[in-house]
Design a protein around this motif. Structure first.
Motif, short mmCIF file in Angstrom:
data_model
loop_
_atom_site.label_atom_id
_atom_site.label_comp_id
_atom_site.label_asym_id
_atom_site.label_seq_id
_atom_site.Cartn_x
_atom_site.Cartn_y
_atom_site.Cartn_z
N LYS B 35 -4.60 -20.32 -0.65
CA LYS B 35 -5.86 -21.06 -0.60
C LYS B 35 -6.58 -20.93 0.73
O LYS B 35 -7.76 -21.23 0.83
CB LYS B 35 -5.58 -22.55 -0.86
N SER B 36 -5.85 -20.52 1.78
CA SER B 36 -6.46 -20.46 3.11
C SER B 36 -7.40 -19.26 3.21
O SER B 36 -7.42 -18.38 2.34
CB SER B 36 -5.39 -20.40 4.18
N SER B 37 -8.14 -19.20 4.31
CA SER B 37 -9.13 -18.12 4.48
C SER B 37 -8.43 -16.78 4.66
O SER B 37 -7.26 -16.72 5.08
CB SER B 37 -9.98 -18.42 5.70
N ASN B 38 -9.15 -15.71 4.43
CA ASN B 38 -8.62 -14.37 4.65
C ASN B 38 -8.19 -14.19 6.10
O ASN B 38 -7.19 -13.55 6.40
CB ASN B 38 -9.67 -13.31 4.31
N GLY B 39 -9.01 -14.78 6.98
CA GLY B 39 -8.75 -14.65 8.43
C GLY B 39 -7.37 -15.20 8.77
O GLY B 39 -6.61 -14.59 9.54
N TYR B 40 -7.01 -16.35 8.18
CA TYR B 40 -5.72 -16.95 8.49
C TYR B 40 -4.58 -16.05 8.00
O TYR B 40 -3.61 -15.80 8.73
CB TYR B 40 -5.60 -18.34 7.84
N ALA B 41 -4.73 -15.55 6.78
CA ALA B 41 -3.67 -14.71 6.21
C ALA B 41 -3.49 -13.44 7.04
O ALA B 41 -2.37 -13.01 7.32
CB ALA B 41 -4.00 -14.36 4.77
N GLU B 42 -4.62 -12.88 7.48
CA GLU B 42 -4.54 -11.66 8.30
C GLU B 42 -3.86 -11.95 9.63
O GLU B 42 -3.03 -11.18 10.10
CB GLU B 42 -5.95 -11.10 8.55
#
Lengths: 251, 199
Positions: B35-42
């Motif tokens: 659910k988190s932003s792409n930025g966080y996952a990256e």
């Protein structure tokens, strides 16, 4: 429904398990070797404080469900931590050898009060400053005797005659004792020893614990005893003990 | 557990391998990441890779570092002549957090153990001896845990460093601050009395 047990015990060894638990092997007076889990032992400052260390003599309460592998350690209270043992590397190694040897030679849930008293007394003697090398040999020969593995050291295992004094004889682990010069076969696995070594070890096996400190093993007897008992124990267990290997690496 | 899509399942499986994380927590973490932003996952993925690629053992003290030599070894404000020997980097971090020690460290990466068969060659004792041999060090503080393996290690280190004539000290064992003597176990109390100091 789990049964609750209360007994005195000796901590053989323990290993960390998960975040804060410990798995502990005990040798108990009433139930023989048992393996249990002490929940929260690493975190708890009060419940198991320094009572789960190897060679601790403790008052133990544990629960065990029918069919479950591990017992649940409910209470473990220190009676004697044998703290002097921990002040010398050679003594720590000898005590580790005692508990490892016992642990390997007994099976779980087989009570043997004599073996329990033996290890407790030997740890006490180490704690009192007895010489670790000599007492390791005494422990080996006494433990083997109690557990029914006593090597035959008085008479030749083949011809049943006592060997002459001051002669070279042989020790054969496969035959479980000494073999005289006349009976030994050339291709047999054997260790040459002096008759005096066999005699001294046989005497040690018979001597009461309180008189053991009067027995002095000369350097040659000590060297030969170490070799023959080490070989015999390796033969019985089918493996080398970790503490024995450690003893060799630290010199 | 086929009610989750395969990529989520895979993430849950990987996360539940972490210490202290069961399947339920792993599922919660996986859904949070999803659910988190792409930025966080990256950033999470990059941090994981960086840890594996950039962090190495310092060649001097064996602390973990992303540089050639770690921060502590290059800090000019620290004393070179005192080395504190610890079992692992967690213990180093604990001493650093406590403050007060301004010398260098040596991380053993384990303890000697007769029962587990861990011998001097399995941990970094030879490297410690080489450090002492090269001079400069006047005191080695052995800060291993006060258990059987910790004591065995301390005794062995004392034995091998004795020929160098330097001071080898052991951290004190005793009563925690703010506690009550009445509730201290007999062994600790005995050691505290034995290790008393003059006021």
């Amino acid at each position: 429904m789990s049964a609750l047990y209360k007994t005195s015990a000796l901590v053989l060894n323990s290993t960390d398990y998960g975040e804060s638990d410990r798995i502990v092997n005990f040798y108990t007076m009433d139930y023989g070797k048992i393996c249990g889990i002490a929940k929260g032992a690493k975190r708890s400052k009060k419940r198991f404080v320094n009572s789960l260390e190897s060679f601790s003599f403790v008052k133990l309460i544990f629960a065990k469900k029918q069919g479950a592998g591990l017992a649940r350690i409910d209470q473990c209270e220190l009676i004697d931590g044998f703290h002097n043992i921990k002040k010398d590397l050679e003594t720590i190694t000898a005590a580790s050898y005692f508990v490892e040897l016992l642990s390997e030679m007994v099976r779980e849930w087989q009570r043997n009060t004599k073996a329990f008293e033996l290890i407790l007394n030997f740890l006490r003697m180490l704690d009192d400053g007895r010489e670790p090398e000599t007492f390791s040999r005494f422990f080996e020969v006494k433990l083997l005797t109690i557990l029914g593995y006593q090597p035959h050291l008085d008479k030749c295992t083949v011809c049943k005659y006592a060997p002459d004094a001051d002669t070279i004889i042989y020790f054969s682990s496969a035959k479980g004792g000494i073999v005289c010069k006349r009976c030994i076969k050339p291709n047999e696995n054997k260790i040459p020893i002096s008759a005096g070594t066999a005699k001294s070890l046989a005497l040690a096996a018979r001597t009461n614990l309180e008189h053991l400190n009067k027995l002095v093993l000369p350097p040659l007897v000590l060297k030969e005893s170490k070799e023959l008992l080490g070989n015999f124990i390796r033969y019985q267990l089918g493996k080398e003990l970790k503490s024995m290997k450690f003893m060799e690496t630290i010199g | 557990m086929s009610y989750y899509a395969e990529p989520i399942m895979r993430l849950i499986r990987e996360l539940s391998k972490l210490p202290g994380i069961g399947e339920k927590t792993a599922s919660r973490l996986a859904i949070y990441i999803l659910k988190s932003s792409n930025g966080y996952a990256e950033s999470l993925a990059k941090s994981l890779m960086d840890v594996k690629e950039k962090v190495k053992a310092c060649p001097v003290c064996f602390n973990l570092s992303d540089r050639d030599v770690c921060n502590i070894c290059t800090d000019s404000g620290r004393r070179n002549d005192i080395v504190c020997v610890v079992e692992n980097i967690n213990n180093l971090a604990a001493i650093e957090k406590a403050g007060g020690f301004k010398g260098r460290y040596h991380v053993l990466n384990g303890l000697l153990s007769p029962l587990k068969g861990i011998s001097p060659d399995d941990i970094r004792i030879a490297e410690l001896v080489r450090r002492v041999e090269s001079g400069d060090i006047s005191e080695v503080i052995v800060a291993t845990n006060p258990n059987v393996d910790g004591e065995a290690t301390a005794l062995y280190i004392t034995k091998v460093l004795k020929p160098f004539g330097i001071k080898v000290t052991r951290i004190a064992t005793g009563i925690p601050l703010g506690s009550d003597l009445e509730y201290i176990d007999a062994a600790t109390l005995g050691l505290a009395i034995e290790g008393r100091r003059e006021m």
